[in-house]
Design an enzyme around this catalytic site. Structure first.
Site, PDB file in Angstrom:
ATOM      1  N   GLY A 185      -0.370  15.791  -5.731  1.00 49.60           N
ATOM      2  CA  GLY A 185      -1.456  14.812  -5.618  1.00 49.60           C
ATOM      3  C   GLY A 185      -1.576  13.939  -6.846  1.00 49.60           C
TER       4      GLY A 185
ATOM      5  N   HIS B 141       5.557   8.776  -6.678  1.00 54.58           N
ATOM      6  CA  HIS B 141       5.438   9.554  -5.431  1.00 54.58           C
ATOM      7  C   HIS B 141       5.670   8.647  -4.210  1.00 54.58           C
ATOM      8  CE1 HIS B 141       2.526  11.817  -8.150  1.00 54.58           C
ATOM      9  NE2 HIS B 141       3.356  12.779  -7.781  1.00 54.58           N
TER      10      HIS B 141
ATOM     11  N   LYS C 211      13.986  12.187  -9.724  1.00 57.70           N
ATOM     12  CA  LYS C 211      14.871  12.554 -10.839  1.00 57.70           C
ATOM     13  C   LYS C 211      14.092  12.640 -12.153  1.00 57.70           C
ATOM     14  CE  LYS C 211      18.991  10.745  -8.668  1.00 57.70           C
ATOM     15  NZ  LYS C 211      19.994   9.683  -8.609  1.00 57.70           N
ATOM     16  N   LYS C 212      12.864  12.185 -12.133  1.00 60.66           N
ATOM     17  CA  LYS C 212      12.018  12.339 -13.335  1.00 60.66           C
ATOM     18  C   LYS C 212      11.974  13.817 -13.739  1.00 60.66           C
ATOM     19  CE  LYS C 212       7.834  12.143 -15.592  1.00 60.66           C
ATOM     20  NZ  LYS C 212       7.069  13.220 -15.033  1.00 60.66           N
TER      21      LYS C 212
HETATM   22  P1  AMP Z   1       4.350  16.070  -8.899  1.00 57.86           P
HETATM   23  O1  AMP Z   1       3.184  15.613  -8.085  1.00 57.86           O
HETATM   24  O2  AMP Z   1       4.260  15.721 -10.340  1.00 57.86           O
HETATM   25  O3  AMP Z   1       4.689  17.531  -8.656  1.00 57.86           O
HETATM   26  O4  AMP Z   1       5.600  15.263  -8.374  1.00 57.86           O
HETATM   27  C1  AMP Z   1       5.962  15.274  -7.018  1.00 57.86           C
HETATM   28  C2  AMP Z   1       7.308  14.626  -6.857  1.00 57.86           C
HETATM   29  O5  AMP Z   1       7.243  13.283  -7.337  1.00 57.86           O
HETATM   30  C3  AMP Z   1       8.416  15.324  -7.664  1.00 57.86           C
HETATM   31  O6  AMP Z   1       9.607  15.346  -6.883  1.00 57.86           O
HETATM   32  C4  AMP Z   1       8.562  14.422  -8.863  1.00 57.86           C
HETATM   33  O7  AMP Z   1       9.863  14.453  -9.421  1.00 57.86           O
HETATM   34  C5  AMP Z   1       8.301  13.063  -8.235  1.00 57.86           C
HETATM   35  N1  AMP Z   1       7.910  12.109  -9.272  1.00 57.86           N
HETATM   36  C6  AMP Z   1       6.899  12.227 -10.169  1.00 57.86           C
HETATM   37  N2  AMP Z   1       6.887  11.174 -11.007  1.00 57.86           N
HETATM   38  C7  AMP Z   1       7.915  10.373 -10.639  1.00 57.86           C
HETATM   39  C8  AMP Z   1       8.441   9.137 -11.129  1.00 57.86           C
HETATM   40  N3  AMP Z   1       7.901   8.499 -12.171  1.00 57.86           N
HETATM   41  N4  AMP Z   1       9.511   8.598 -10.497  1.00 57.86           N
HETATM   42  C9  AMP Z   1      10.078   9.246  -9.445  1.00 57.86           C
HETATM   43  N5  AMP Z   1       9.639  10.403  -8.941  1.00 57.86           N
HETATM   44  C10 AMP Z   1       8.572  10.966  -9.522  1.00 57.86           C
END
Ligand code: AMP
Length: 287
Positions: free
Chosen positions: A31, A37, A148-149
């Site tokens: 979230g 995202h 890929k972050k």
């Molecule tokens: P999170 O909500 O932080 O667990 O992220 C959910 C998904 O979004 C994960 O696969 C992250 O790698 C991806 N994500 C988060 N930030 C970025 C970004 N700046 N660019 C690309 N994907 C992202």
């Protein structure tokens, strides 16, 4: 867009969709959504005809001293973003729904979780692998999209999917950045104005290392030292690690030969940020 909170209900729905011959894409998130995202969701829509996004701040991937309680949550805004992108189903279970009383099963991926973030967050990837496996069994996706972050997370998931013969295509998506180059992250919300400015140090360090690499430097130590020097110019920034690793095994390399990722984790004040860039033999990199 419909919202579903019960794992069993989600599982039943997934079964029904599969029965109708529909292809399901899953984007797992915690979230507090941002453009990073949303880029995953758009890619999911291209690949499948039903897009499910999970929104779940997974307690098992946070260490005892970490920011689980403070992790930013804004479900109203998340819903309007997801509506705009055209998400079909939002799966947002409760902690008890995912980890009922008596829960005791966890999944461990071994070598690729040892280095990088695994050093400073020893239980993190066990929590990630566990929750992602559960989400895969609940949502039954054909495709799952990850950024890929979180480079190590993507490697861990790919390893797990291969090792466990999971019939799911894992799609890695490029890092989405703010206009000044800072990698988007839900945790950027924590940054004070000064920390926000200095957070760019991570990107600057990666850029500098990439330039040295493009100019022919192949010693990992030289690139790592230079990245540390740049991070050190910023008083709000404290490095956790700077590493150059093989993109498959995530073990440190001494000399850059095959495909190598430069990964950085650093604290801006109390906020832990990560960023990375892939260096290839051709001088093309994933930044
Ligand atoms: P999170 O909500 O932080 O667990 O992220 C959910 C998904 O979004 C994960 O696969 C992250 O790698 C991806 N994500 C988060 N930030 C970025 C970004 N700046 N660019 C690309 N994907 C992202």
């Amino acid at each position: 867009m419909k919202i579903i909170g019960e794992p069993h209900a989600m599982q039943g729905l997934a079964e029904e969709l599969r029965g109708q011959g529909r292809k399901i894409a899953l984007v797992p998130t915690m979230g507090c959504l941002h453009e990073g995202h949303l880029s995953l969701m758009r890619e999911g829509k291209k690949r499948a005809d039903t897009l499910v996004v999970s929104v779940f701040v997974n307690p098992t991937q946070f260490g005892p001293q970490e920011d689980l309680g403070a992790y930013p949550r804004d479900f109203e805004q998340d819903k309007s973003f997801m509506q705009e992108v055209g998400v079909d189903w939002v799966f947002c279970p409760t902690d008890k729904g995912m980890y009922p009383d008596g829960y005791q099963t966890y999944l461990t991926v071994e070598e690729v979780t040892q280095n990088l973030c695994g050093r400073s967050r020893p239980t993190h990837f066990r929590g990630v692998a566990t929750v992602v496996t559960k989400l895969f069994h609940i949502v039954k996706p054909h495709f799952a999209l990850f950024g890929k972050k979180d480079f190590q997370q993507l490697v861990v998931i790919r390893r797990m999917v291969e090792d466990l013969n999971l019939d799911i295509e894992i799609v890695g998506c490029p890092i989405v950045r703010e206009p000044d180059g800072l990698a988007m992250s839900s945790r950027n919300k924590y940054l004070s104005p000064d920390e926000r400015k200095e957070a760019l140090a991570l990107r600057k360090a990666l850029d500098r290392a990439r330039d040295l690499y493009r100019n022919g430097e192949r010693s990992a130590q030289v690139l790592v030292d230079e990245a540390h020097r740049i991070l050190g110019l910023h008083p709000c920034i404290r490095a956790d690690y700077v590493s150059l690793c093989d993109t498959g095994t995530l073990t440190d390399v001494e000399t850059i030969e095959g495909e190598t990722v430069m990964a950085i984790a650093a604290f801006a004040g109390n906020t832990r940020l990560i960023d990375n860039c892939v260096l290839t033999d051709l001088g093309k990199e994933g930044i």
